[in-house]
Scaffold this active site. Structure first.
Site: not given
Ligand code: SD4
Length: 340
Positions: A199, A227-230, A251, A253
């Protein structure tokens, strides 16, 4: 300092609270213009953002141009060269937010090189905030974004083939640096073929005193399909309030979403906290909710306020961010962290 009660709680988990007073990851004197971004790819991304800022350009243009550099680099954690989901398909998430509280995002978009620019079009050309999957791709194509080939980069293919041997979903995210900071350029890929993060989040304050932010990611490698993160969730991976400040995260998410992480950081700055202290409090919130499983989790926040002060904080060591506030001032800062 940690609250005593909190310190005891960490102690009872067998964890150690550390304070790194020798690390200076903050500034008390504000800078303007200013751009900061997550991880070492932030250095190159900041350069592009700085070109906009130094000419008096808008923070929004800076944060878009900045992270496009990272999306462009094919052998990188972000963009189409990144690790795929567990079906072998690269899906990308991105969000952007301007000084007027406008925002746009895309999630689980495929075969589009610059999800950040699609997110900006969502913000500027639709009545919506978030488009996902096929709909997001359809919108991008209608807006003239080329549909790229559905193909894994050589490194991603190798990593995916390796992953398929066990097909285990073990999101141990962003702790691969094992507490070490990397100030010299190292390959994006780790020896085991994996990435060390996926990210880039960027926040900027322009010469007119306006704030904007962007965040773009391939999400977590070998994630479940869909899947979807933050990162594309406004208030989780990115938040901007032009009266107060801006924050972004990297990090795991899921943990960021659970506490509305960047919205929390901005609200803490509204209460008068310095950006670093606000990030620290948000990190502590995750720690207190996660209990003994915290060792498996990494989250880092970075923030700037309206005065041009900045800071970051992470759960564990290894998180770092790039800060740029002058032609010759674009440097890495090791984030302070809580858990050793
Ligand atoms: C996520 N926050 O999709 C993102 C992943 C990430 O370094 O930050 N990776 O959860």
């Amino acid at each position: 300092m940690l609250h005593r009660r909190h310190f005891i709680r960490l102690g009872s988990l067998g964890l150690t609270a550390v304070s790194f007073s020798s690390f200076r990851s903050t500034t008390k004197a504000g800078k303007k213009p200013l751009v900061i971004s997550t991880w070492r790819e932030g250095i190159n991304a900041n350069k592009a953002a700085w070109e906009v800022l130094r000419q008096g350009g808008r923070a929004l243009d800076a944060v878009e141009k900045g992270v496009m550099v990272t999306e462009d680099s094919l052998n990188c954690c972000v963009g189409l060269g990144a690790n795929p989901d567990r079906e072998g398909i690269v899906t990308l998430d991105a969000s952007i937010m301007d000084e007027n509280g406008n925002c746009g995002a895309v999630a689980a978009i495929e075969r589009i090189k610059h999800p950040i620019s699609v997110a900006r079009r969502v913000m500027e050309k639709t009545p919506h905030v978030l488009l996902v999957g096929q709909g997001a791709q359809q919108f991008a194509v209608a807006e003239g974004f080329p549909l790229e080939e559905q193909k894994l980069s050589d490194d991603a293919k190798k990593a995916y083939e390796q992953w398929l041997k066990k097909s285990e979903y073990k999101p141990i995210i962003n702790i691969e640096n094992q507490g070490k900071h990397s100030f010299v350029p190292v390959p994006n890929r780790l020896e085991n073929g994996d990435f060390n993060h996926d990210t880039i989040g960027m926040i900027a304050l322009d010469a007119n005193g306006n704030l904007s932010g962007s965040c773009t990611t391939s999400g977590m490698g070998f994630k479940m399909r869909g899947r979807v993160g933050d990162s594309p969730i406004i208030g989780a991976g990115l938040y901007v309030d032009n009266e107060v400040g801006a924050a972004t995260s990297s990090g795991l998410g899921e943990e960021v979403i659970k506490i509305c992480g960047t919205h929390l950081v901005v609200e803490l700055m509204r209460q008068g906290l310095h950006p670093e202290d606000a990030c620290k409090k948000a990190v502590e919130r995750i720690i207190s909710k996660k209990g003994s499983k915290i060792k498996e989790v990494q989250v880092g926040f970075i923030a700037i306020n309206k005065q041009g002060e900045y800071g970051g904080y992470a759960i564990q060591g290894g998180f770092e961010f790039a800060v740029c506030h002058a032609d010759d001032k674009n440097f890495m800062v090791p984030s302070k962290f809580i858990i050793k």
